[in-house]
Write a protein that holds these residues in place. Sequence first.
Motif, PDB file in Angstrom:
ATOM      1  N   HIS A   9      50.638   2.341 -25.444  1.00 19.90           N
ATOM      2  CA  HIS A   9      49.963   1.220 -24.798  1.00 19.90           C
ATOM      3  C   HIS A   9      48.817   1.799 -23.981  1.00 19.90           C
ATOM      4  CE1 HIS A   9      53.468  -1.015 -26.026  1.00 19.90           C
ATOM      5  NE2 HIS A   9      54.200  -0.092 -25.452  1.00 19.90           N
ATOM      6  N   ASP A  10      47.593   1.652 -24.485  1.00 19.25           N
ATOM      7  CA  ASP A  10      46.468   2.296 -23.826  1.00 19.25           C
ATOM      8  C   ASP A  10      45.597   1.332 -23.036  1.00 19.25           C
ATOM      9  OD1 ASP A  10      45.475   1.013 -26.026  1.00 19.25           O
ATOM     10  OD2 ASP A  10      44.357   2.728 -26.800  1.00 19.25           O
ATOM     11  N   THR A  11      46.007   0.084 -22.886  1.00 19.39           N
ATOM     12  CA  THR A  11      45.264  -0.849 -22.071  1.00 19.39           C
ATOM     13  C   THR A  11      45.941  -0.976 -20.714  1.00 19.39           C
ATOM     14  OG1 THR A  11      46.535  -2.723 -22.905  1.00 19.39           O
ATOM     15  CG2 THR A  11      44.502  -2.173 -24.080  1.00 19.39           C
ATOM     16  N   LYS A  12      45.210  -1.522 -19.752  1.00 21.85           N
ATOM     17  CA  LYS A  12      45.776  -1.708 -18.419  1.00 21.85           C
ATOM     18  C   LYS A  12      46.933  -2.695 -18.501  1.00 21.85           C
ATOM     19  CE  LYS A  12      44.681  -2.969 -13.750  1.00 21.85           C
ATOM     20  NZ  LYS A  12      43.782  -3.608 -12.835  1.00 21.85           N
ATOM     21  N   PRO A  13      48.093  -2.340 -17.942  1.00 23.85           N
ATOM     22  CA  PRO A  13      49.248  -3.242 -18.045  1.00 23.85           C
ATOM     23  C   PRO A  13      49.072  -4.498 -17.197  1.00 23.85           C
ATOM     24  CG  PRO A  13      49.768  -1.366 -16.656  1.00 23.85           C
ATOM     25  CD  PRO A  13      48.400  -1.118 -17.226  1.00 23.85           C
ATOM     26  N   ARG A  59      58.981  -0.987 -25.226  1.00 23.51           N
ATOM     27  CA  ARG A  59      58.425  -2.333 -25.306  1.00 23.51           C
ATOM     28  C   ARG A  59      57.278  -2.554 -24.327  1.00 23.51           C
ATOM     29  NH1 ARG A  59      62.035  -6.830 -25.030  1.00 23.51           N
ATOM     30  NH2 ARG A  59      63.332  -5.779 -23.513  1.00 23.51           N
ATOM     31  N   GLY A  60      56.730  -1.450 -23.793  1.00 20.41           N
ATOM     32  CA  GLY A  60      55.504  -1.549 -23.014  1.00 20.41           C
ATOM     33  C   GLY A  60      55.647  -1.592 -21.514  1.00 20.41           C
ATOM     34  N   GLU A  69      55.227  -3.813 -14.430  1.00 21.58           N
ATOM     35  CA  GLU A  69      53.959  -3.516 -15.088  1.00 21.58           C
ATOM     36  C   GLU A  69      54.284  -3.333 -16.561  1.00 21.58           C
ATOM     37  OE1 GLU A  69      52.030  -0.297 -13.076  1.00 21.58           O
ATOM     38  OE2 GLU A  69      51.884  -1.441 -11.221  1.00 21.58           O
ATOM     39  N   VAL A  70      53.660  -4.156 -17.401  1.00 23.14           N
ATOM     40  CA  VAL A  70      54.005  -4.197 -18.816  1.00 23.14           C
ATOM     41  C   VAL A  70      52.752  -4.484 -19.642  1.00 23.14           C
ATOM     42  CG1 VAL A  70      54.672  -6.649 -18.664  1.00 23.14           C
ATOM     43  CG2 VAL A  70      55.597  -5.222 -20.505  1.00 23.14           C
ATOM     44  N   ALA A  71      52.690  -3.906 -20.819  1.00 23.05           N
ATOM     45  CA  ALA A  71      51.514  -4.077 -21.675  1.00 23.05           C
ATOM     46  C   ALA A  71      51.272  -5.545 -22.014  1.00 23.05           C
ATOM     47  CB  ALA A  71      51.662  -3.254 -22.951  1.00 23.05           C
ATOM     48  N   ASP A  72      52.316  -6.269 -22.386  1.00 20.30           N
ATOM     49  CA  ASP A  72      52.190  -7.666 -22.806  1.00 20.30           C
ATOM     50  C   ASP A  72      53.490  -8.373 -22.436  1.00 20.30           C
ATOM     51  OD1 ASP A  72      52.156 -10.115 -24.174  1.00 20.30           O
ATOM     52  OD2 ASP A  72      51.196  -9.268 -25.956  1.00 20.30           O
ATOM     53  N   TYR A  73      53.482  -9.092 -21.321  1.00 21.59           N
ATOM     54  CA  TYR A  73      54.708  -9.710 -20.818  1.00 21.59           C
ATOM     55  C   TYR A  73      55.272 -10.740 -21.789  1.00 21.59           C
ATOM     56  CZ  TYR A  73      58.063 -11.981 -17.747  1.00 21.59           C
ATOM     57  OH  TYR A  73      59.214 -12.489 -17.212  1.00 21.59           O
ATOM     58  N   ALA A  74      54.417 -11.560 -22.371  1.00 19.12           N
ATOM     59  CA  ALA A  74      54.905 -12.576 -23.312  1.00 19.12           C
ATOM     60  C   ALA A  74      55.610 -11.926 -24.499  1.00 19.12           C
ATOM     61  CB  ALA A  74      53.758 -13.465 -23.784  1.00 19.12           C
ATOM     62  N   ALA A  75      55.034 -10.863 -25.036  1.00 15.36           N
ATOM     63  CA  ALA A  75      55.657 -10.153 -26.160  1.00 15.36           C
ATOM     64  C   ALA A  75      56.963  -9.492 -25.709  1.00 15.36           C
ATOM     65  CB  ALA A  75      54.704  -9.114 -26.736  1.00 15.36           C
ATOM     66  N   PHE A  76      56.961  -8.946 -24.501  1.00 15.54           N
ATOM     67  CA  PHE A  76      58.170  -8.323 -23.964  1.00 15.54           C
ATOM     68  C   PHE A  76      59.312  -9.339 -23.896  1.00 15.54           C
ATOM     69  CE2 PHE A  76      60.826  -7.544 -20.221  1.00 15.54           C
ATOM     70  CZ  PHE A  76      61.399  -6.338 -20.581  1.00 15.54           C
ATOM     71  N   VAL A  77      59.038 -10.503 -23.340  1.00 13.03           N
ATOM     72  CA  VAL A  77      60.064 -11.535 -23.205  1.00 13.03           C
ATOM     73  C   VAL A  77      60.504 -12.032 -24.581  1.00 13.03           C
ATOM     74  CG1 VAL A  77      60.498 -13.881 -22.366  1.00 13.03           C
ATOM     75  CG2 VAL A  77      59.360 -12.219 -20.887  1.00 13.03           C
ATOM     76  N   ALA A  78      59.558 -12.234 -25.480  1.00 16.36           N
ATOM     77  CA  ALA A  78      59.897 -12.695 -26.829  1.00 16.36           C
ATOM     78  C   ALA A  78      60.809 -11.695 -27.530  1.00 16.36           C
ATOM     79  CB  ALA A  78      58.628 -12.920 -27.645  1.00 16.36           C
ATOM     80  N   ASP A 126      62.720 -20.484 -20.935  1.00 15.95           N
ATOM     81  CA  ASP A 126      61.839 -20.574 -19.770  1.00 15.95           C
ATOM     82  C   ASP A 126      61.566 -19.168 -19.240  1.00 15.95           C
ATOM     83  OD1 ASP A 126      60.331 -21.489 -17.643  1.00 15.95           O
ATOM     84  OD2 ASP A 126      62.059 -22.037 -16.424  1.00 15.95           O
ATOM     85  N   PRO A 127      60.867 -18.330 -20.023  1.00 20.56           N
ATOM     86  CA  PRO A 127      60.706 -16.929 -19.631  1.00 20.56           C
ATOM     87  C   PRO A 127      59.932 -16.723 -18.349  1.00 20.56           C
ATOM     88  CG  PRO A 127      59.288 -17.449 -21.477  1.00 20.56           C
ATOM     89  CD  PRO A 127      60.178 -18.643 -21.256  1.00 20.56           C
ATOM     90  N   GLU A 128      59.139 -17.691 -17.958  1.00 21.13           N
ATOM     91  CA  GLU A 128      58.358 -17.518 -16.743  1.00 21.13           C
ATOM     92  C   GLU A 128      58.919 -18.336 -15.589  1.00 21.13           C
ATOM     93  OE1 GLU A 128      54.178 -17.787 -17.432  1.00 21.13           O
ATOM     94  OE2 GLU A 128      54.301 -16.554 -19.227  1.00 21.13           O
ATOM     95  N   GLY A 129      60.138 -18.832 -15.725  1.00 20.36           N
ATOM     96  CA  GLY A 129      60.741 -19.662 -14.700  1.00 20.36           C
ATOM     97  C   GLY A 129      60.877 -18.981 -13.358  1.00 20.36           C
ATOM     98  N   ASN A 130      60.963 -17.664 -13.340  1.00 20.81           N
ATOM     99  CA  ASN A 130      61.108 -16.917 -12.086  1.00 20.81           C
ATOM    100  C   ASN A 130      59.844 -16.143 -11.737  1.00 20.81           C
ATOM    101  OD1 ASN A 130      63.728 -17.811 -12.066  1.00 20.81           O
ATOM    102  ND2 ASN A 130      64.513 -15.976 -13.038  1.00 20.81           N
ATOM    103  N   THR A 131      58.772 -16.361 -12.482  1.00 23.92           N
ATOM    104  CA  THR A 131      57.539 -15.612 -12.264  1.00 23.92           C
ATOM    105  C   THR A 131      56.799 -16.174 -11.056  1.00 23.92           C
ATOM    106  OG1 THR A 131      57.362 -15.263 -14.640  1.00 23.92           O
ATOM    107  CG2 THR A 131      55.393 -14.849 -13.346  1.00 23.92           C
ATOM    108  N   LEU A 132      56.392 -15.266 -10.172  1.00 26.41           N
ATOM    109  CA  LEU A 132      55.629 -15.681  -9.000  1.00 26.41           C
ATOM    110  C   LEU A 132      54.136 -15.664  -9.322  1.00 26.41           C
ATOM    111  CD1 LEU A 132      57.497 -13.684  -6.211  1.00 26.41           C
ATOM    112  CD2 LEU A 132      57.902 -16.005  -7.012  1.00 26.41           C
ATOM    113  N   ARG A 133      53.431 -16.656  -8.834  1.00 27.51           N
ATOM    114  CA  ARG A 133      51.995 -16.755  -9.066  1.00 27.51           C
ATOM    115  C   ARG A 133      51.249 -15.983  -7.983  1.00 27.51           C
ATOM    116  NH1 ARG A 133      48.944 -22.391  -8.726  1.00 27.51           N
ATOM    117  NH2 ARG A 133      48.414 -21.630  -6.677  1.00 27.51           N
TER     118      ARG A 133
END
Length: 127
Positions: free
Chosen positions: A11-15, A50-51, A69-78, A105-112
């Motif tokens: 994973h070479d992009t900023k997480p 998984r990033g 810190e994760v490369a792609d949170y949506a992909a991680f949760v999926a 509801d993968p983002e149900g506990n995600t803080l904005r």
Amino acid sequence: MTPTPSQEPLHDTKPETVVLRTRLREGMEEAYEDFHRTVPPAVAKDLSDRGVTEWRIWRSGHDLFHLVEVADYAAFVAGDTDNPVSIAWQASVAPYLEMTNTPQDPEGNTLRLVWDLSSNTARSRET
């Protein structure tokens, strides 16, 4: 020397930085901390594969705050839904928690994010 494909970072992009909130069941504070003293190597490897580059957990009373810190949170949760390592880990940690993220509801506990210093400082320099 040019790295071969197997030596290149996965994973070479900023997480992405994601902050989650979960809550402990009454009386589970010490047991939860003991449980996390040693995370199984298979779980750490799975997260990395998984990033996930960092996962920190803070506790205030019954509230847990996770900085991920994760490369792609949506992909991680999926990827959780059919991942035996993740399924086993979630089953192990579930008894400690009042609530957890779910595939529905993968983002149900995600803080904005409301504010951060680096963005504010950059805008201040522009004006």
